[in-house]
Design a protein around this motif. Structure first.
Motif, PDB file in Angstrom:
ATOM      1  N   ALA A 134       0.994  -1.036  -0.065  1.00 48.40           N
ATOM      2  CA  ALA A 134       0.133  -0.030   0.004  1.00 48.40           C
ATOM      3  C   ALA A 134       0.784   1.315   0.031  1.00 48.40           C
ATOM      4  N   THR A 135       2.217   1.270   0.322  1.00 47.36           N
ATOM      5  CA  THR A 135       3.096   2.321   0.559  1.00 47.36           C
ATOM      6  C   THR A 135       3.724   2.510  -0.871  1.00 47.36           C
ATOM      7  N   SER A 136       3.624   1.832  -1.969  1.00 48.14           N
ATOM      8  CA  SER A 136       4.257   1.918  -2.877  1.00 48.14           C
ATOM      9  C   SER A 136       4.529   3.216  -3.785  1.00 48.14           C
ATOM     10  N   THR A 137       3.496   4.042  -3.653  1.00 44.62           N
ATOM     11  CA  THR A 137       3.551   5.373  -4.282  1.00 44.62           C
ATOM     12  C   THR A 137       4.695   6.320  -3.236  1.00 44.62           C
ATOM     13  N   GLU A 138       4.553   6.177  -2.121  1.00 43.79           N
ATOM     14  CA  GLU A 138       5.529   6.835  -1.068  1.00 43.79           C
ATOM     15  C   GLU A 138       6.783   6.298  -1.312  1.00 43.79           C
ATOM     16  N   VAL A 139       6.885   5.087  -1.387  1.00 46.05           N
ATOM     17  CA  VAL A 139       8.362   4.576  -1.657  1.00 46.05           C
ATOM     18  C   VAL A 139       8.995   5.086  -2.959  1.00 46.05           C
ATOM     19  N   MET A 140       8.250   4.992  -3.815  1.00 44.10           N
ATOM     20  CA  MET A 140       8.777   5.372  -5.289  1.00 44.10           C
ATOM     21  C   MET A 140       9.147   6.718  -5.141  1.00 44.10           C
ATOM     22  N   ALA A 141       8.577   7.618  -4.537  1.00 38.65           N
ATOM     23  CA  ALA A 141       8.961   8.755  -4.558  1.00 38.65           C
ATOM     24  C   ALA A 141      10.031   9.312  -3.576  1.00 38.65           C
ATOM     25  N   ALA A 142      10.238   8.614  -2.558  1.00 32.91           N
ATOM     26  CA  ALA A 142      11.458   9.018  -1.562  1.00 32.91           C
ATOM     27  C   ALA A 142      12.628   8.162  -1.776  1.00 32.91           C
ATOM     28  N   ILE A 143      12.729   7.199  -2.667  1.00 27.54           N
ATOM     29  CA  ILE A 143      13.936   6.392  -3.225  1.00 27.54           C
ATOM     30  C   ILE A 143      14.795   7.665  -3.705  1.00 27.54           C
ATOM     31  N   ALA A 144      16.236   6.959  -3.430  1.00 29.82           N
ATOM     32  CA  ALA A 144      17.423   7.847  -4.086  1.00 29.82           C
ATOM     33  C   ALA A 144      17.589   7.252  -5.277  1.00 29.82           C
ATOM     34  N   ARG A 145      17.266   7.760  -6.279  1.00 34.69           N
ATOM     35  CA  ARG A 145      17.424   6.939  -7.908  1.00 34.69           C
ATOM     36  C   ARG A 145      18.921   7.185  -8.214  1.00 34.69           C
ATOM     37  N   ARG A 146      19.321   5.978  -8.928  1.00 32.63           N
ATOM     38  CA  ARG A 146      20.786   6.067  -9.329  1.00 32.63           C
ATOM     39  C   ARG A 146      20.430   6.187 -11.031  1.00 32.63           C
ATOM     40  N   PRO A 147      21.001   6.950 -11.856  1.00 32.50           N
ATOM     41  CA  PRO A 147      20.868   7.014 -13.407  1.00 32.50           C
ATOM     42  C   PRO A 147      21.284   5.716 -13.709  1.00 32.50           C
ATOM     43  N   GLY A 148      20.595   5.029 -14.604  1.00 31.31           N
ATOM     44  CA  GLY A 148      21.016   3.709 -15.218  1.00 31.31           C
ATOM     45  C   GLY A 148      20.329   2.498 -14.535  1.00 31.31           C
ATOM     46  N   THR A 149      19.839   2.991 -13.580  1.00 30.78           N
ATOM     47  CA  THR A 149      19.134   1.786 -12.519  1.00 30.78           C
ATOM     48  C   THR A 149      17.564   1.671 -13.153  1.00 30.78           C
ATOM     49  N   ILE A 150      17.159   0.496 -13.333  1.00 38.57           N
ATOM     50  CA  ILE A 150      15.755   0.243 -13.647  1.00 38.57           C
ATOM     51  C   ILE A 150      15.007   0.070 -12.387  1.00 38.57           C
ATOM     52  N   TYR A 151      13.965   0.990 -12.026  1.00 37.57           N
ATOM     53  CA  TYR A 151      13.167   0.616 -10.869  1.00 37.57           C
ATOM     54  C   TYR A 151      11.940   0.202 -11.441  1.00 37.57           C
ATOM     55  N   SER A 152      11.608  -1.133 -10.903  1.00 34.57           N
ATOM     56  CA  SER A 152      10.254  -1.687 -11.698  1.00 34.57           C
ATOM     57  C   SER A 152       8.998  -1.842 -10.744  1.00 34.57           C
ATOM     58  N   ALA A 153       7.849  -1.871 -11.299  1.00 34.70           N
ATOM     59  CA  ALA A 153       6.816  -1.899 -10.575  1.00 34.70           C
ATOM     60  C   ALA A 153       5.568  -3.022 -11.475  1.00 34.70           C
ATOM     61  N   LEU A 154       5.242  -3.767 -10.269  1.00 31.05           N
ATOM     62  CA  LEU A 154       4.166  -4.708 -10.784  1.00 31.05           C
ATOM     63  C   LEU A 154       2.919  -4.006 -11.006  1.00 31.05           C
ATOM     64  N   THR A 155       2.002  -4.155 -12.216  1.00 32.11           N
ATOM     65  CA  THR A 155       0.800  -3.512 -12.739  1.00 32.11           C
ATOM     66  C   THR A 155      -0.212  -4.362 -13.129  1.00 32.11           C
ATOM     67  N   PRO A 156      -1.109  -4.970 -12.624  1.00 32.62           N
ATOM     68  CA  PRO A 156      -2.099  -6.034 -12.816  1.00 32.62           C
ATOM     69  C   PRO A 156      -3.260  -5.435 -13.690  1.00 32.62           C
ATOM     70  N   ASN A 157      -3.399  -3.942 -13.903  1.00 30.60           N
ATOM     71  CA  ASN A 157      -4.345  -3.410 -14.738  1.00 30.60           C
ATOM     72  C   ASN A 157      -3.982  -1.979 -14.992  1.00 30.60           C
TER      73      ASN A 157
END
Length: 307
Positions: free
Chosen positions: A64-87
């Motif tokens: 349930a906190t996926s949106t919050e986590v994706m907004a907070a992570i320190a992204r590194r250029p070149g790293t792929i951050y994936s998400a499961l999307t059922p619909n």
């Protein structure tokens, strides 16, 4: 005389702990802990981290906190951050959260598909046509995951033709990568090679990945068997996070530390710092209040503590 099989010189490890590993945890894990875990894994050098799942919180409350986590992570250029999307609803959430890759999923087992989502394999894949098109229209990577490719808790054996059929359907949707998953961890090396060889006939080998669970202790052997066929992408979970709901007490996902230890021993490059992964594994295990299930991770941590 030494026999050196022809193995890939480099592999990509997809770290699935933050999503596939944590989603079955009963106790709520805060967004801050999940964020720190993803950040630690980013610092360790992973090229691909499965960080979120945009499914209904009713079905998977831990995500349930996926949106919050994706907004907070320190992204590194070149790293792929994936998400499961059922619909499409999940896709829109993933797009808004700036996911680099969306993951769709289906089963190679007709019985598993009917039991879990009350529709046929063909119907389940067809439901993803809109998500697949939207991903391509928005310039996102698209990954397809095929569960129960090596065995099913309901029907047992899964025909090789069934695996190839779903690989073909995922290919036709435009998937950049396709995961061949041993969801219940029943595969052994010879079976693994038979399934992977069939998948290679339906999709290019460079885009296929092995997702092995260690329920019966065969995951590393199955990864090695896949390496012999030229498969160079593997999924693993830091500290062995994740259980198998179809086998009580089973560890589930193969531990990242164990996979990295083997790859290092084989001289196969991963671009990942094993010491930092051990640190990440010890961190999340402490947060969960239990010892991690990575043998290499626990051994390296103990060796470090004794030094």
């Amino acid at each position: 005389m030494s026999i050196q099989p022809h193995l890939p010189k480099q592999v990509k490890i997809v770290e699935v702990g933050p999503r596939d590993g944590l989603q079955n945890e009963k106790e709520t894990i805060s967004a801050a802990i999940k964020t720190e875990l993803v950040d630690r894994l980013t610092q360790a050098g992973f090229a691909n981290i499965e960080a979120a799942s945009f499914v209904s919180p009713k079905w998977v409350p831990q995500m349930a906190t996926s949106t919050e986590v994706m907004a907070a992570i320190a992204r590194r250029p070149g790293t792929i951050y994936s998400a499961l999307t059922p619909n499409m609803q999940g896709f829109e959430a993933a797009l808004a959260a700036k996911a680099d890759e969306v993951v769709i999923f289906g089963s190679a087992s007709e019985a598993f598909s009917q039991k879990n989502i009350n529709c046929s394999i063909a119907e389940s894949i067809a439901r993803f046509e809109g998500v697949a098109k939207a991903a391509k229209d928005n310039g996102l990577r698209l990954r397809g995951s095929i569960s129960c490719a090596f065995g099913c808790p309901y029907q047992g054996e899964v025909p090789l033709d069934a695996v190839a059929d779903v690989v073909g359907r995922m290919r036709d949707l435009g998937c950049d990568e396709i995961d061949i998953a041993d969801t219940i961890g029943v595969a052994t090396p010879r079976k693994t090679q038979a399934v992977m060889a069939r998948a290679i006939e339906a999709f290019h080998v460079d885009g296929l990945s092995g997702h092995f669970h260690d329920t019966y202790g065969q995951a590393l052997a199955n990864i090695y068997a896949s390496l012999e066929l030229g498969i160079a992408i593997y999924h693993s979970s830091v500290s062995g996070l994740g259980g198998c709901p179809y086998a009580k007490g089973a560890t589930g996902n193969v531990a990242t530390e164990d996979v990295l230890y083997m790859m290092n021993g084989l001289g196969i490059a991963t671009g990942i710092d094993l010491d930092l992964v051990v640190d990440a594994g010890q961190f999340i295990s402490q947060q969960l209040g239990r010892k991690g299930s990575s043998r290499a991770g626990n051994a390296l941590a103990a060796k470090r503590a004794a030094a």
